[in-house]
Design an enzyme around this catalytic site. Structure first.
Site, PDB file in Angstrom:
ATOM      1  N   SER A 199      49.841 -68.762   8.635  1.00 31.59           N
ATOM      2  CA  SER A 199      51.067 -68.671   8.171  1.00 31.59           C
ATOM      3  C   SER A 199      51.468 -69.617   6.904  1.00 31.59           C
ATOM      4  O   SER A 199      50.976 -70.706   6.939  1.00 31.59           O
ATOM      5  CB  SER A 199      52.085 -69.149   9.494  1.00 31.59           C
ATOM      6  OG  SER A 199      53.384 -69.454   9.102  1.00 31.59           O
ATOM      7  N   HIS A 258      50.016 -64.350   7.931  1.00 26.93           N
ATOM      8  CA  HIS A 258      51.391 -64.119   8.451  1.00 26.93           C
ATOM      9  C   HIS A 258      52.374 -64.859   7.605  1.00 26.93           C
ATOM     10  O   HIS A 258      52.571 -65.673   7.083  1.00 26.93           O
ATOM     11  CB  HIS A 258      51.010 -65.110   9.742  1.00 26.93           C
ATOM     12  CG  HIS A 258      52.199 -64.797  10.629  1.00 26.93           C
ATOM     13  ND1 HIS A 258      52.525 -63.928  11.615  1.00 26.93           N
ATOM     14  CD2 HIS A 258      53.315 -65.872  10.913  1.00 26.93           C
ATOM     15  CE1 HIS A 258      53.376 -64.220  12.430  1.00 26.93           C
ATOM     16  NE2 HIS A 258      54.042 -65.440  11.949  1.00 26.93           N
ATOM     17  N   ASP A 273      56.412 -65.249   7.473  1.00 33.83           N
ATOM     18  CA  ASP A 273      57.555 -65.645   8.622  1.00 33.83           C
ATOM     19  C   ASP A 273      58.998 -65.497   7.756  1.00 33.83           C
ATOM     20  O   ASP A 273      59.084 -66.124   6.519  1.00 33.83           O
ATOM     21  CB  ASP A 273      57.445 -66.979   8.895  1.00 33.83           C
ATOM     22  CG  ASP A 273      56.535 -67.140   9.896  1.00 33.83           C
ATOM     23  OD1 ASP A 273      56.343 -66.508  11.045  1.00 33.83           O
ATOM     24  OD2 ASP A 273      55.504 -68.011   9.828  1.00 33.83           O
ATOM     25  N   MET A 325      62.814 -65.580   7.939  1.00 35.57           N
ATOM     26  CA  MET A 325      64.155 -65.989   8.765  1.00 35.57           C
ATOM     27  C   MET A 325      65.395 -65.849   7.815  1.00 35.57           C
ATOM     28  O   MET A 325      65.260 -65.924   6.801  1.00 35.57           O
ATOM     29  CB  MET A 325      63.971 -67.410   9.167  1.00 35.57           C
ATOM     30  CG  MET A 325      62.540 -67.774   9.627  1.00 35.57           C
ATOM     31  SD  MET A 325      62.236 -69.433  10.066  1.00 35.57           S
ATOM     32  CE  MET A 325      60.602 -69.596  10.642  1.00 35.57           C
ATOM     33  N   HIS A 349      56.559 -60.965  10.010  1.00 31.15           N
ATOM     34  CA  HIS A 349      57.171 -61.556  11.351  1.00 31.15           C
ATOM     35  C   HIS A 349      58.627 -61.635  11.245  1.00 31.15           C
ATOM     36  O   HIS A 349      58.919 -62.684  10.504  1.00 31.15           O
ATOM     37  CB  HIS A 349      56.661 -62.759  12.023  1.00 31.15           C
ATOM     38  CG  HIS A 349      57.117 -63.486  13.137  1.00 31.15           C
ATOM     39  ND1 HIS A 349      56.820 -64.749  13.540  1.00 31.15           N
ATOM     40  CD2 HIS A 349      57.945 -62.916  14.120  1.00 31.15           C
ATOM     41  CE1 HIS A 349      57.595 -64.990  14.600  1.00 31.15           C
ATOM     42  NE2 HIS A 349      58.326 -64.118  15.084  1.00 31.15           N
ATOM     43  N   MET A 385      62.306 -62.740  11.858  1.00 25.07           N
ATOM     44  CA  MET A 385      63.124 -63.481  12.576  1.00 25.07           C
ATOM     45  C   MET A 385      64.288 -63.369  12.143  1.00 25.07           C
ATOM     46  O   MET A 385      64.998 -64.081  11.685  1.00 25.07           O
ATOM     47  CB  MET A 385      62.586 -64.846  12.909  1.00 25.07           C
ATOM     48  CG  MET A 385      61.519 -65.202  13.413  1.00 25.07           C
ATOM     49  SD  MET A 385      60.333 -66.489  13.132  1.00 25.07           S
ATOM     50  CE  MET A 385      59.490 -66.155  11.835  1.00 25.07           C
ATOM     51  N   MET A 403      55.613 -65.557  21.379  1.00 23.63           N
ATOM     52  CA  MET A 403      55.801 -67.015  20.619  1.00 23.63           C
ATOM     53  C   MET A 403      55.577 -68.055  21.551  1.00 23.63           C
ATOM     54  O   MET A 403      55.931 -68.079  22.684  1.00 23.63           O
ATOM     55  CB  MET A 403      57.394 -67.138  20.208  1.00 23.63           C
ATOM     56  CG  MET A 403      57.620 -66.247  19.117  1.00 23.63           C
ATOM     57  SD  MET A 403      57.079 -66.453  17.376  1.00 23.63           S
ATOM     58  CE  MET A 403      57.341 -68.161  17.194  1.00 23.63           C
ATOM     59  N   ASP A 418      51.624 -67.309  18.540  1.00 21.41           N
ATOM     60  CA  ASP A 418      52.463 -67.996  17.361  1.00 21.41           C
ATOM     61  C   ASP A 418      53.194 -69.179  17.319  1.00 21.41           C
ATOM     62  O   ASP A 418      54.071 -69.058  18.183  1.00 21.41           O
ATOM     63  CB  ASP A 418      53.070 -66.915  16.612  1.00 21.41           C
ATOM     64  CG  ASP A 418      53.826 -67.247  15.146  1.00 21.41           C
ATOM     65  OD1 ASP A 418      53.475 -68.552  14.790  1.00 21.41           O
ATOM     66  OD2 ASP A 418      54.498 -66.735  14.660  1.00 21.41           O
TER      67      ASP A 418
HETATM   68  C1  DX5 Z   1      57.680 -70.330  13.666  1.00 21.25           C
HETATM   69  C2  DX5 Z   1      56.596 -69.169  12.999  1.00 21.25           C
HETATM   70  C3  DX5 Z   1      55.542 -69.680  12.750  1.00 21.25           C
HETATM   71  C4  DX5 Z   1      55.162 -71.070  12.145  1.00 21.25           C
HETATM   72  C5  DX5 Z   1      53.875 -71.553  12.879  1.00 21.25           C
HETATM   73  O1  DX5 Z   1      58.907 -69.844  13.940  1.00 21.25           O
HETATM   74  O2  DX5 Z   1      56.867 -67.851  13.501  1.00 21.25           O
HETATM   75  O3  DX5 Z   1      54.631 -68.487  12.472  1.00 21.25           O
HETATM   76  O4  DX5 Z   1      54.815 -70.756  10.782  1.00 21.25           O
HETATM   77  O5  DX5 Z   1      53.718 -72.576  12.212  1.00 21.25           O
HETATM   78  P1  DX5 Z   1      52.787 -73.783  13.331  1.00 21.25           P
HETATM   79  O6  DX5 Z   1      51.372 -73.202  13.478  1.00 21.25           O
HETATM   80  O7  DX5 Z   1      52.986 -75.064  12.411  1.00 21.25           O
HETATM   81  O8  DX5 Z   1      53.436 -73.918  14.427  1.00 21.25           O
HETATM   82 ZN    ZN Z   2      55.652 -66.528  12.892  1.00 19.64          ZN
END
Ligand code: DX5
Ligand code: ZN
Length: 229
Positions: free
Chosen positions: A10, A35, A37, A39, A68, A70, A139, A177
């Site tokens: 990620s 991956h 993220d 947000m 992903h 969010m 998650m 994740d």
């Molecule tokens: C958190 C994300 C993850 C995050 C994981 O909301 O969805 O993908 O990047 O990071 P680590 O591996 O540092 O927990």
């Molecule tokens: Zn993620």
């Protein structure tokens, strides 16, 4: 069908001033899935990247892009992320009131369709859409930030989904994740996960490639032999 275990870095913990280099590093270390993220500051208390950044990343790697989402109302942004080059898209079940429509749309577009579950959301919330899912993202932290601590109660959810996969009620993959590193990797693998997202455990290390190789070595002990049907 045998399932290969994948380590999906990620980029959340990467150095964004050198993003292309960071991406090349993990690709050269053998990662096949990246991956990303997304947000929105509403569904989660943080803001990250949107379609333009995904489109730029698309140009700099051959890895599959696992987006992903969010975000609230993910259905409004699916086309944008598909156009940007997403290969896989997951929406949160808590954020999408029309999951059946979303999943069918993703499938129509030829994108791998996934649903993400917050730690407090039961696996049972997917009962009616299991047949439409290419993957479920469990998650293992509350979404919003990298570098958080793994929540052990999520292991039972991974096992539950794995049981559904064994009984053939679910035919997709199991992605996990949040808070995963070489130290607890075998726990999620034992529980049945086959796609492992890792941010800080890879990009916060001086040598991201070494971190991936270390995780791949652990995962190698779990290589599943194709089942004879
Ligand atoms: C958190 C994300 C993850 C995050 C994981 O909301 O969805 O993908 O990047 O990071 P680590 O591996 O540092 O927990
Ligand atoms: Zn993620």
């Amino acid at each position: 069908m045998g399932t290969k275990i994948e380590i999906a870095p990620s980029i959340l913990a990467a150095d964004f001033t050198r993003l292309a280099d960071e991406i090349n590093k993990v690709e050269n270390a053998g990662a096949n899935i990246l991956h990303l993220d997304v947000m929105d500051g509403h569904f989660v208390p943080n803001i990250t990247i949107g379609p333009p950044v995904v489109a730029s990343i698309r140009k700099s790697t051959r890895m599959l892009l696992d987006v992903h989402l969010m975000i609230e109302r993910p259905e409004n942004f699916l086309e944008d992320f598909i156009r940007a080059g997403a290969d896989w898209i997951s929406v949160h079940v808590e954020a999408d009131r029309h999951l059946d429509r979303t999943l069918n749309f993703l499938k129509e577009k030829g994108v791998q369709a996934g649903v993400a579950l917050n730690p407090a959301t039961p696996v049972g919330s997917l009962d009616e859409v299991l047949h439409l899912l290419d993957y479920v993202l469990i998650m293992t932290v509350n979404p919003g930030f990298g570098g958080q601590k793994f929540i052990p109660s999520t292991l039972e959810k991974i096992r539950k989904l794995k049981r559904l996969a064994k009984s053939d009620a679910y035919r997709g993959r199991i992605e996990v994740d949040g808070g995963i590193d070489a130290g607890n990797l075998s726990k999620v693998l034992d529980a049945g996960a086959d796609i492992i997202v890792a941010g800080s455990a890879i990009f916060s290390r001086e040598d991201a490639a070494e971190a991936i190789l270390e995780m791949k070595k652990i995962a190698g002990q779990y290589v599943k032999i194709p089942e004879i049907v």
